[in-house]
Motif scaffolding. Structure first.
Motif, PDB file in Angstrom:
ATOM      1  N   TYR A 113       0.872  -1.167   0.000  1.00 15.53           N
ATOM      2  CA  TYR A 113       0.000   0.000   0.000  1.00 15.53           C
ATOM      3  C   TYR A 113       0.906   1.214   0.000  1.00 15.53           C
ATOM      4  O   TYR A 113       1.877   1.278   0.777  1.00 15.53           O
ATOM      5  CB  TYR A 113      -0.915   0.022   1.220  1.00 15.53           C
ATOM      6  N   ILE A 114       0.617   2.186  -0.857  1.00 15.72           N
ATOM      7  CA  ILE A 114       1.454   3.378  -0.995  1.00 15.72           C
ATOM      8  C   ILE A 114       0.631   4.590  -0.585  1.00 15.72           C
ATOM      9  O   ILE A 114      -0.506   4.766  -1.049  1.00 15.72           O
ATOM     10  CB  ILE A 114       1.950   3.526  -2.444  1.00 15.72           C
ATOM     11  N   GLY A 115       1.182   5.415   0.286  1.00 19.54           N
ATOM     12  CA  GLY A 115       0.466   6.592   0.743  1.00 19.54           C
ATOM     13  C   GLY A 115       1.384   7.777   0.939  1.00 19.54           C
ATOM     14  O   GLY A 115       2.606   7.671   0.779  1.00 19.54           O
ATOM     15  N   GLU A 116       0.796   8.917   1.263  1.00 19.17           N
ATOM     16  CA  GLU A 116       1.573  10.134   1.503  1.00 19.17           C
ATOM     17  C   GLU A 116       0.944  10.898   2.654  1.00 19.17           C
ATOM     18  O   GLU A 116      -0.201  10.636   3.041  1.00 19.17           O
ATOM     19  CB  GLU A 116       1.612  11.003   0.238  1.00 19.17           C
ATOM     20  N   GLY A 117       1.699  11.850   3.193  1.00 17.85           N
ATOM     21  CA  GLY A 117       1.152  12.646   4.273  1.00 17.85           C
ATOM     22  C   GLY A 117       2.046  13.813   4.629  1.00 17.85           C
ATOM     23  O   GLY A 117       3.265  13.765   4.417  1.00 17.85           O
ATOM     24  N   LEU A 125       4.466  12.109  -5.986  1.00 17.15           N
ATOM     25  CA  LEU A 125       5.233  10.879  -5.796  1.00 17.15           C
ATOM     26  C   LEU A 125       4.313   9.696  -5.511  1.00 17.15           C
ATOM     27  O   LEU A 125       4.530   8.598  -6.032  1.00 17.15           O
ATOM     28  CB  LEU A 125       6.225  11.052  -4.649  1.00 17.15           C
ATOM     29  N   GLU A 126       3.284   9.907  -4.711  1.00 19.84           N
ATOM     30  CA  GLU A 126       2.346   8.833  -4.411  1.00 19.84           C
ATOM     31  C   GLU A 126       1.717   8.310  -5.698  1.00 19.84           C
ATOM     32  O   GLU A 126       1.664   7.086  -5.939  1.00 19.84           O
ATOM     33  CB  GLU A 126       1.255   9.343  -3.469  1.00 19.84           C
ATOM     34  N   PHE A 159       4.374   6.443  -7.823  1.00 20.56           N
ATOM     35  CA  PHE A 159       4.748   5.166  -7.218  1.00 20.56           C
ATOM     36  C   PHE A 159       3.667   4.113  -7.466  1.00 20.56           C
ATOM     37  O   PHE A 159       3.970   2.963  -7.791  1.00 20.56           O
ATOM     38  CB  PHE A 159       4.971   5.338  -5.712  1.00 20.56           C
ATOM     39  N   ILE A 160       2.410   4.504  -7.302  1.00 19.94           N
ATOM     40  CA  ILE A 160       1.314   3.554  -7.515  1.00 19.94           C
ATOM     41  C   ILE A 160       1.296   3.085  -8.964  1.00 19.94           C
ATOM     42  O   ILE A 160       1.217   1.882  -9.254  1.00 19.94           O
ATOM     43  CB  ILE A 160      -0.032   4.198  -7.138  1.00 19.94           C
ATOM     44  N   ASN A 161       1.377   4.022  -9.899  1.00 23.40           N
ATOM     45  CA  ASN A 161       1.311   3.657 -11.317  1.00 23.40           C
ATOM     46  C   ASN A 161       2.513   2.831 -11.753  1.00 23.40           C
ATOM     47  O   ASN A 161       2.371   1.879 -12.534  1.00 23.40           O
ATOM     48  CB  ASN A 161       1.199   4.923 -12.170  1.00 23.40           C
ATOM     49  N   ILE A 162       3.697   3.184 -11.271  1.00 20.13           N
ATOM     50  CA  ILE A 162       4.900   2.410 -11.618  1.00 20.13           C
ATOM     51  C   ILE A 162       4.798   0.998 -11.063  1.00 20.13           C
ATOM     52  O   ILE A 162       5.136   0.018 -11.739  1.00 20.13           O
ATOM     53  CB  ILE A 162       6.163   3.117 -11.089  1.00 20.13           C
ATOM     54  N   SER A 163       4.320   0.866  -9.823  1.00 20.71           N
ATOM     55  CA  SER A 163       4.202  -0.450  -9.200  1.00 20.71           C
ATOM     56  C   SER A 163       3.194  -1.323  -9.940  1.00 20.71           C
ATOM     57  O   SER A 163       3.420  -2.513 -10.154  1.00 20.71           O
ATOM     58  CB  SER A 163       3.785  -0.305  -7.733  1.00 20.71           C
ATOM     59  N   LYS A 164       2.081  -0.728 -10.341  1.00 24.96           N
ATOM     60  CA  LYS A 164       1.078  -1.498 -11.077  1.00 24.96           C
ATOM     61  C   LYS A 164       1.620  -1.928 -12.437  1.00 24.96           C
ATOM     62  O   LYS A 164       1.375  -3.056 -12.888  1.00 24.96           O
ATOM     63  CB  LYS A 164      -0.196  -0.674 -11.243  1.00 24.96           C
ATOM     64  N   ALA A 165       2.353  -1.045 -13.097  1.00 22.54           N
ATOM     65  CA  ALA A 165       2.917  -1.380 -14.410  1.00 22.54           C
ATOM     66  C   ALA A 165       3.972  -2.473 -14.294  1.00 22.54           C
ATOM     67  O   ALA A 165       4.066  -3.347 -15.162  1.00 22.54           O
ATOM     68  CB  ALA A 165       3.509  -0.135 -15.059  1.00 22.54           C
ATOM     69  N   THR A 193       4.199  -6.831  -7.578  1.00 21.82           N
ATOM     70  CA  THR A 193       3.480  -6.870  -6.315  1.00 21.82           C
ATOM     71  C   THR A 193       2.003  -6.608  -6.566  1.00 21.82           C
ATOM     72  O   THR A 193       1.617  -6.121  -7.626  1.00 21.82           O
ATOM     73  CB  THR A 193       4.014  -5.794  -5.345  1.00 21.82           C
ATOM     74  N   THR A 194       1.193  -6.915  -5.567  1.00 21.96           N
ATOM     75  CA  THR A 194      -0.230  -6.592  -5.640  1.00 21.96           C
ATOM     76  C   THR A 194      -0.452  -5.277  -4.910  1.00 21.96           C
ATOM     77  O   THR A 194      -0.261  -5.194  -3.690  1.00 21.96           O
ATOM     78  CB  THR A 194      -1.073  -7.697  -4.990  1.00 21.96           C
ATOM     79  N   VAL A 195      -0.814  -4.247  -5.656  1.00 14.12           N
ATOM     80  CA  VAL A 195      -1.032  -2.917  -5.077  1.00 14.12           C
ATOM     81  C   VAL A 195      -2.444  -2.883  -4.520  1.00 14.12           C
ATOM     82  O   VAL A 195      -3.421  -3.072  -5.246  1.00 14.12           O
ATOM     83  CB  VAL A 195      -0.831  -1.815  -6.135  1.00 14.12           C
ATOM     84  N   THR A 196      -2.565  -2.639  -3.211  1.00 13.32           N
ATOM     85  CA  THR A 196      -3.871  -2.685  -2.557  1.00 13.32           C
ATOM     86  C   THR A 196      -4.593  -1.343  -2.560  1.00 13.32           C
ATOM     87  O   THR A 196      -5.738  -1.267  -2.097  1.00 13.32           O
ATOM     88  CB  THR A 196      -3.726  -3.184  -1.107  1.00 13.32           C
ATOM     89  N   ASN A 197      -3.952  -0.285  -3.069  1.00 11.70           N
ATOM     90  CA  ASN A 197      -4.639   1.001  -3.169  1.00 11.70           C
ATOM     91  C   ASN A 197      -5.871   0.867  -4.050  1.00 11.70           C
ATOM     92  O   ASN A 197      -5.792   0.307  -5.154  1.00 11.70           O
ATOM     93  CB  ASN A 197      -3.711   2.056  -3.779  1.00 11.70           C
ATOM     94  N   GLY A 198      -6.996   1.380  -3.580  1.00 13.84           N
ATOM     95  CA  GLY A 198      -8.213   1.298  -4.381  1.00 13.84           C
ATOM     96  C   GLY A 198      -8.167   2.174  -5.613  1.00 13.84           C
ATOM     97  O   GLY A 198      -8.692   1.822  -6.663  1.00 13.84           O
ATOM     98  N   THR A 199      -7.531   3.343  -5.504  1.00 13.04           N
ATOM     99  CA  THR A 199      -7.440   4.275  -6.619  1.00 13.04           C
ATOM    100  C   THR A 199      -6.013   4.796  -6.742  1.00 13.04           C
ATOM    101  O   THR A 199      -5.224   4.718  -5.803  1.00 13.04           O
ATOM    102  CB  THR A 199      -8.389   5.476  -6.421  1.00 13.04           C
ATOM    103  N   ALA A 200      -5.705   5.317  -7.914  1.00  9.34           N
ATOM    104  CA  ALA A 200      -4.412   5.959  -8.148  1.00  9.34           C
ATOM    105  C   ALA A 200      -4.697   7.394  -8.591  1.00  9.34           C
ATOM    106  O   ALA A 200      -5.052   7.633  -9.745  1.00  9.34           O
ATOM    107  CB  ALA A 200      -3.621   5.217  -9.225  1.00  9.34           C
ATOM    108  N   PRO A 201      -4.565   8.366  -7.693  1.00 10.52           N
ATOM    109  CA  PRO A 201      -4.850   9.751  -8.081  1.00 10.52           C
ATOM    110  C   PRO A 201      -3.902  10.209  -9.172  1.00 10.52           C
ATOM    111  O   PRO A 201      -2.720   9.829  -9.181  1.00 10.52           O
ATOM    112  CB  PRO A 201      -4.630  10.529  -6.776  1.00 10.52           C
TER     113      PRO A 201
END
Length: 319
Positions: free
Chosen positions: A84-88, A131-132, A135-141, A145-153
């Protein structure tokens, strides 16, 4: 079926530009918290297990703006890596939220957290959101791994200079995360890239071929950056015909995951797949165990994978 042009291959050791990665074991143990940096990069990485989260949250670095990666494994398939990839603005506060049970908005699957921030504290909220998304789009491509994020902003429209800085940040993250055992951002070789690397220089090998002549099955593979990958479009036997073996389960797993797709009398690799060894790759292609050091060959020369590996190594005297 993909096709590539082949050339005579001599293994050479290129002049590479090295990277100095500094790892620090915070408590002096290999399984504990660690920090990682690359010389002349302002980024800072800190990794810790979920059990060490209380100690991690006391670190000044996790109070900064940044991104984080949560890692764990699948319940039904322990070889499946979940992320899971996040930011804050304050990464530590976000990590606390993920300690909650799933039904209260938390995450149960993860057992390790990796936090990426900047030593000069120049990362802004907009940078972190960019970056979030990347990272999500690169990981999915990459599909490792299985990306558990529901959406990729979508990435925020940063100014050109900021976007360049963030892309450089990503390139450094792609180097340092695999050193920590995280391959989520590590891209796979593609046929178009392979076509331009037939000399076997750099971190890529020549393209190797394995053929089951009586079945009309041909597969292609390449070792890139220390990984042995069977390339998209390669063919394989559609069913396991050998004796019971762990590779039998691997063959079934790739079919169930849609990596291998039935295509008439053969199966086809729908996408490039990295194997732990050339023998594992060869077994899936042949549907039975095989010695990958001898079954994979350079088509133009007949050189085996094992012979390619041994090029340039002086033999003991008298041999």
């Amino acid at each position: 079926m993909a096709r590539w042009a082949y050339a005579e291959v001599q293994r050479t050791i290129p002049m590479a530009v090295g990277k100095q990665v500094r790892l620090f074991l915070v408590d002096g143990t290999p399984g504990g918290m660690l920090t990682a940096e690359i010389m002349n990069w302002t980024g800072h990485v800190i990794a810790a297990s979920r059990s060490d989260l209380a100690e991690l949250l006391r670190r000044e670095e996790v109070q900064r703006t940044g991104i984080y990666v949560l890692l764990g494994y699948g319940v039904e398939d322990p070889d499946e890596t979940l992320i899971y990839i996040g930011e804050g603005d304050n990464v530590g506060e976000r990590l606390k939220m993920h300690l909650k049970p799933e039904d209260k908005g938390g995450k149960d699957f993860w057992n390790r957290a990796i936090v990426l921030t900047s030593k000069d504290a120049n990362l802004t909220k907009a940078h972190a959101r960019y970056l979030e998304s990347r990272f999500i789009n690169i990981s999915k491509a990459a599909g490792r791994t299985t990306v558990t994020n529901g959406t990729a902003p979508p990435p925020l429209p940063l100014p050109e200079a900021d976007r360049s800085d963030m892309e450089y940040f990503i390139e450094q993250a792609k180097i340092i995360l695999p050193v920590l055992g995280v391959d989520a951002l590590r891209s796979l070789p593609t046929p178009s890239e392979v076509a331009g690397s037939q000399t076997g220089t750099g971190s890529a090998s020549p393209v190797f071929e394995m053929t089951l002549t009586n079945l009309g099955i041909t597969a292609y593979a390449q070792e890139t950056d220390g990984e042995f990958a069977v390339l998209e479009g390669s063919a394989a036997r559609p069913a396991w015909v050998g004796t019971n073996h762990a590779y039998d389960k691997l063959h079934q797993k790739l079919i169930a995951a849609g990596v291998l797709i039935a295509d008439g009398p053969a199966a086809r690799f729908e996408k490039t797949h990295v194997f732990k060894s050339p023998s594992a790759a060869g077994a899936v292609i042949a549907g039975r165990t095989t010695n990958g050091r001898t079954s994979w060959r350079v088509p133009s020369t007949g050189m085996t994978y094992g012979q390619w590996q041994e090029q340039g190594i002086p033999l003991p005297e008298g041999k």
